[in-house]
Structures are given as structure tokens and as C-alpha cells.
Enzyme design. Structure first.
Site, PDB file in Angstrom:
ATOM      1  N   ARG A   1       0.864  -1.172   0.000  1.00 36.16           N
ATOM      2  CA  ARG A   1       0.000   0.000   0.000  1.00 36.16           C
ATOM      3  C   ARG A   1       0.907   1.230   0.000  1.00 36.16           C
ATOM      4  O   ARG A   1       2.035   1.184   0.493  1.00 36.16           O
ATOM      5  CB  ARG A   1      -0.891   0.032   1.235  1.00 36.16           C
ATOM      6  CG  ARG A   1      -1.827  -1.163   1.378  1.00 36.16           C
ATOM      7  CD  ARG A   1      -2.617  -1.071   2.673  1.00 36.16           C
ATOM      8  NE  ARG A   1      -3.574  -2.166   2.828  1.00 36.16           N
ATOM      9  CZ  ARG A   1      -3.313  -3.314   3.428  1.00 36.16           C
ATOM     10  NH1 ARG A   1      -2.112  -3.516   3.972  1.00 36.16           N
ATOM     11  NH2 ARG A   1      -4.231  -4.269   3.522  1.00 36.16           N
TER      12      ARG A   1
ATOM     13  N   LYS B   1      -2.381  -2.742   7.882  1.00 35.87           N
ATOM     14  CA  LYS B   1      -3.586  -2.277   8.557  1.00 35.87           C
ATOM     15  C   LYS B   1      -3.780  -3.008   9.873  1.00 35.87           C
ATOM     16  O   LYS B   1      -3.555  -4.210   9.972  1.00 35.87           O
ATOM     17  CB  LYS B   1      -4.809  -2.492   7.658  1.00 35.87           C
ATOM     18  CG  LYS B   1      -4.911  -1.526   6.489  1.00 35.87           C
ATOM     19  CD  LYS B   1      -6.207  -1.727   5.744  1.00 35.87           C
ATOM     20  CE  LYS B   1      -6.376  -0.700   4.626  1.00 35.87           C
ATOM     21  NZ  LYS B   1      -7.659  -0.895   3.896  1.00 35.87           N
TER      22      LYS B   1
ATOM     23  N   HIS C   1      -2.615   2.879  -5.975  1.00 33.35           N
ATOM     24  CA  HIS C   1      -3.234   1.656  -5.464  1.00 33.35           C
ATOM     25  C   HIS C   1      -3.434   0.629  -6.576  1.00 33.35           C
ATOM     26  O   HIS C   1      -3.461  -0.581  -6.319  1.00 33.35           O
ATOM     27  CB  HIS C   1      -4.568   1.975  -4.789  1.00 33.35           C
ATOM     28  CG  HIS C   1      -4.988   0.971  -3.771  1.00 33.35           C
ATOM     29  ND1 HIS C   1      -4.204   0.637  -2.685  1.00 33.35           N
ATOM     30  CD2 HIS C   1      -6.101   0.187  -3.683  1.00 33.35           C
ATOM     31  CE1 HIS C   1      -4.813  -0.284  -1.964  1.00 33.35           C
ATOM     32  NE2 HIS C   1      -5.963  -0.581  -2.548  1.00 33.35           N
TER      33      HIS C   1
ATOM     34  N   ARG D   1      -0.763  -1.983  -6.773  1.00 31.92           N
ATOM     35  CA  ARG D   1      -0.927  -3.114  -5.848  1.00 31.92           C
ATOM     36  C   ARG D   1      -1.848  -4.169  -6.459  1.00 31.92           C
ATOM     37  O   ARG D   1      -1.583  -5.371  -6.360  1.00 31.92           O
ATOM     38  CB  ARG D   1      -1.477  -2.576  -4.532  1.00 31.92           C
ATOM     39  CG  ARG D   1      -1.796  -3.609  -3.465  1.00 31.92           C
ATOM     40  CD  ARG D   1      -2.076  -2.859  -2.163  1.00 31.92           C
ATOM     41  NE  ARG D   1      -2.937  -3.578  -1.238  1.00 31.92           N
ATOM     42  CZ  ARG D   1      -2.490  -4.463  -0.337  1.00 31.92           C
ATOM     43  NH1 ARG D   1      -1.203  -4.740  -0.271  1.00 31.92           N
ATOM     44  NH2 ARG D   1      -3.325  -5.059   0.492  1.00 31.92           N
TER      45      ARG D   1
ATOM     46  N   HIS E   1      -4.145  -9.550   3.324  1.00 32.94           N
ATOM     47  CA  HIS E   1      -5.601  -9.582   3.427  1.00 32.94           C
ATOM     48  C   HIS E   1      -6.042 -10.565   4.498  1.00 32.94           C
ATOM     49  O   HIS E   1      -5.479 -11.657   4.628  1.00 32.94           O
ATOM     50  CB  HIS E   1      -6.224 -10.002   2.092  1.00 32.94           C
ATOM     51  CG  HIS E   1      -6.153  -8.949   1.043  1.00 32.94           C
ATOM     52  ND1 HIS E   1      -6.249  -9.216  -0.305  1.00 32.94           N
ATOM     53  CD2 HIS E   1      -6.009  -7.605   1.151  1.00 32.94           C
ATOM     54  CE1 HIS E   1      -6.168  -8.093  -0.986  1.00 32.94           C
ATOM     55  NE2 HIS E   1      -6.021  -7.095  -0.125  1.00 32.94           N
TER      56      HIS E   1
ATOM     57  N   TYR F   1      -9.449  -8.267  -5.504  1.00 35.40           N
ATOM     58  CA  TYR F   1      -8.268  -7.538  -5.972  1.00 35.40           C
ATOM     59  C   TYR F   1      -7.765  -8.079  -7.299  1.00 35.40           C
ATOM     60  O   TYR F   1      -7.316  -7.328  -8.162  1.00 35.40           O
ATOM     61  CB  TYR F   1      -7.143  -7.658  -4.935  1.00 35.40           C
ATOM     62  CG  TYR F   1      -7.000  -6.461  -4.039  1.00 35.40           C
ATOM     63  CD1 TYR F   1      -8.042  -6.088  -3.192  1.00 35.40           C
ATOM     64  CD2 TYR F   1      -5.845  -5.694  -4.026  1.00 35.40           C
ATOM     65  CE1 TYR F   1      -7.925  -5.002  -2.359  1.00 35.40           C
ATOM     66  CE2 TYR F   1      -5.720  -4.609  -3.190  1.00 35.40           C
ATOM     67  CZ  TYR F   1      -6.757  -4.263  -2.364  1.00 35.40           C
ATOM     68  OH  TYR F   1      -6.631  -3.180  -1.548  1.00 35.40           O
TER      69      TYR F   1
END
Length: 307
Positions: A162, A185, A253, A256, A279, A288
Site C-alpha cells: 500500500r 492495517k 493503489h 498493488r 488480506h 483484488y
């Protein structure tokens, strides 16, 4: 904006935002966005009630009050995706508050977000990604700035990072090894392999950078030596995509997404790609990579012990 909120309610709001930043490791951008969303919600409820809003009144909100707020958001032209995000912020605040003080927040927590389709940036083609990496290096006449920009986009595409993950890298990572430990995250850590091209791009930037890249300081710097602003990465990619005639979806993004899709197209395992991207669920990785159901079932059949 001047909110008709009691000091106690302002303190509660600040307490929640502090918790997000410190205990839940939310990014500054996330904290700011949630703060704005919650402030807007509280401002509406104060106006809706016609009086200064305090904790007691806020604990007594009804489903009708929530529907009135959501209807007002719609009237202002707020889309389903944005409204869902704002409702998430409100629920997050109430969940934290209810756990802390032990009251029933069901009228707020039971509200359902409007349905919306998942929109993700389209991946670039392999050729388009290669041209993007090359063209990004032509956007600034200063050698070290051009090298910096190339290093960042190479990490985004070559490691599936990211943008925020690349920009929070510490200079102590120099020189890059074969793997890189990334804090993503929610503070979750993962280890990603680093391609020789990415190591070379970062090494070139480090050699040219005029600022002291001492351990404990940001790896990627702005012109004056401070941490690099993520908007500048988006800007340099915008300049490059316009020069190449690529669509507006060619964002940081999207690199990615391109990383994940190109790995899958080359025969990569979906579960392994999930780990590389960080993820929590396979369904997110599926979105994705735009992988179809048939391919997902193939992965399931190969990996499931009872298949």
C-alpha cells in the site's frame, strides 16, 4: 464548524479518536476521516434536537433519529459508499462508548449500511506497469527526486505494498534484503519478498538522497527532508499516466492490484498472494485480482484437505 456539543461529549469524541490512533494503530488519515464523519453526525443530531447535545441525549438516540440523519445525508447527495463509511465511523464510536460505559447502543448499531458495489482500481497490463515505472522517473529533473519516485512505485508494484506502507518504511531497512517486514492495517505484520529490481531502485535513491537517512528516520523524504507526502506520489503517477495515455484508474493503489493480478496470471497461488497482500480474507484477494469463480474453486479443491 462550531458544534453545539457539551464539553463532556467533546471529551468523549476525543477519547475515541485517541483510542483509534494509539491502541488500534489507525493511520492519521483514517483518524482524521472518522473524526470529520463523527463531527458531522453529532452536528446534525444537535441541530435535529434543537439544543446543545450532551452524552445523555446521545445515549437516547432512536432508530428514527438515525434514519433522519441518513436521509439528510442522501439529500446532500452523499453516495452509498460514503454513507456506509460515515455510518461505520458512528458505529465505531458507539461500540467503543457502549463497552466503556455499559449502555445499550442497539438503535445505532443495528442500522444497516446502504448496499453498494465494490469498486476497485483496474490493474495495469504488464506492459503498462513497466512503462509507468519508467515514465515516473522522467517527471522531475532532480536525479534524487526521480530516483525516489521510481523506488516508491517499484515497491508498490514489485512488493504489492500500500502507498502508506511504503511511505512509513524506516531508513533502518537499508540496504534492503531479500525480504521486507511490513506493518499493515491494524498493526498486522507480514513478510514480503523484495525483487532485485526493487532493491536496486531503493539503493539508487539512497545513494542520491541529499538527506541523512539515519535509522529511526523515514526512508522516503520530501524536498526539505521531512516525511514524503503521499499526495506527491499520486501526483507524479498522474503526470506519468497522462503522458502515457493511460486511464484515470492508473493510480498508486492500482499498482498493488497489478502486482496481485500479474502474479495470479503467472500461476501464483491465491492463498500465497493473500498472505503477500496482508488480506484477512480470501474474498478480498479474489476481488483484488478479479479472479473468477472457476479459478477460486480450483484453488479451493487443491488446498482443502477434504477435497
Amino acid at each position: 464548524m462550531s458544534l453545539a456539543l457539551s464539553p463532556a461529549l467533546r471529551d468523549l469524541m476525543q477519547g475515541w479518536l485517541t483510542t483509534l490512533a494509539s491502541l488500534r494503530a489507525a493511520s492519521d488519515a483514517t483518524v482524521d476521516a472518522y473524526g470529520r464523519d463523527l463531527a458531522d453526525f453529532l452536528d446534525f443530531q444537535a441541530r435535529h434536537a434543537g439544543e446543545t447535545l450532551g452524552p445523555a441525549a446521545l445515549r437516547g438516540l432512536t432508530a428514527s433519529d438515525m434514519r433522519a440523519w441518513m436521509a439528510a445525508q442522501r439529500d446532500r447527495g452523499v453516495g452509498s459508499r460514503s454513507l456506509a463509511r460515515r455510518l461505520s465511523a458512528v458505529k465505531g464510536f458507539y461500540r467503543w462508548w457502549a463497552e466503556r460505559e455499559g449502555f445499550d447502543a442497539t438503535p445505532v448499531l443495528s442500522m444497516r449500511a446502504p448496499k453498494h458495489g465494490r469498486r476497485l482500481p483496474r490493474p495495469l497490463s504488464v506492459e503498462g506497469a513497466a512503462r509507468m515505472l519508467e515514465t515516473v522517473g522522467e517527471q522531475d529533473a532532480r536525479d534524487w527526486v526521480a530516483a525516489r519516485d521510481v523506488a516508491i512505485v517499484t515497491l508498490l508494484y514489485g512488493c504489492g505494498l500500500r502507498r502508506s506502507e511504503a511511505l512509513t518504511l524506516d531508513a533502518r531497512a537499508l540496504p534492503l534484503s531479500d525480504t521486507l517486514r511490513i506493518r499493515g492495517k491494524g498493526g498486522k505484520e507480514r513478510e514480503v519478498p523484495v525483487l532485485p529490481a526493487a532493491r536496486a531502485a531503493v539503493a539508487r535513491y539512497a545513494a542520491l538522497c541529499p538527506h541523512d537517512l539515519a535509522p529511526g528516520t523515514p526512508l522516503f523524504r520530501g524536498i526539505r527532508g521531512g516525511p514524503l507526502n503521499g499526495r506527491l506520489v499520486a501526483k507524479v503517477m498522474e503526470q506519468a499516466r497522462m503522458q502515457l495515455g493511460l486511464p484515470a484508474t492508473a493510480t498508486p493503489h492500482a499498482l498493488r492490484h497489478s502486482f496481485a493480478t500479474h502474479l495470479l496470471d503467472a500461476g501464483g497461488d491465491l492463498r500465497a498472494i493473500q498472505e503477500l497482500l496482508g488480506h484477512a480474507s480470501l474474498s478480498t484477494t479474489q476481488a483484488y485480482t478479479a479472479v473468477d469463480t472457476a479459478r477460486l474453486l480450483e484453488v479451493y479443491a487443491a488446498a482443502h484437505p477434504k477435497a
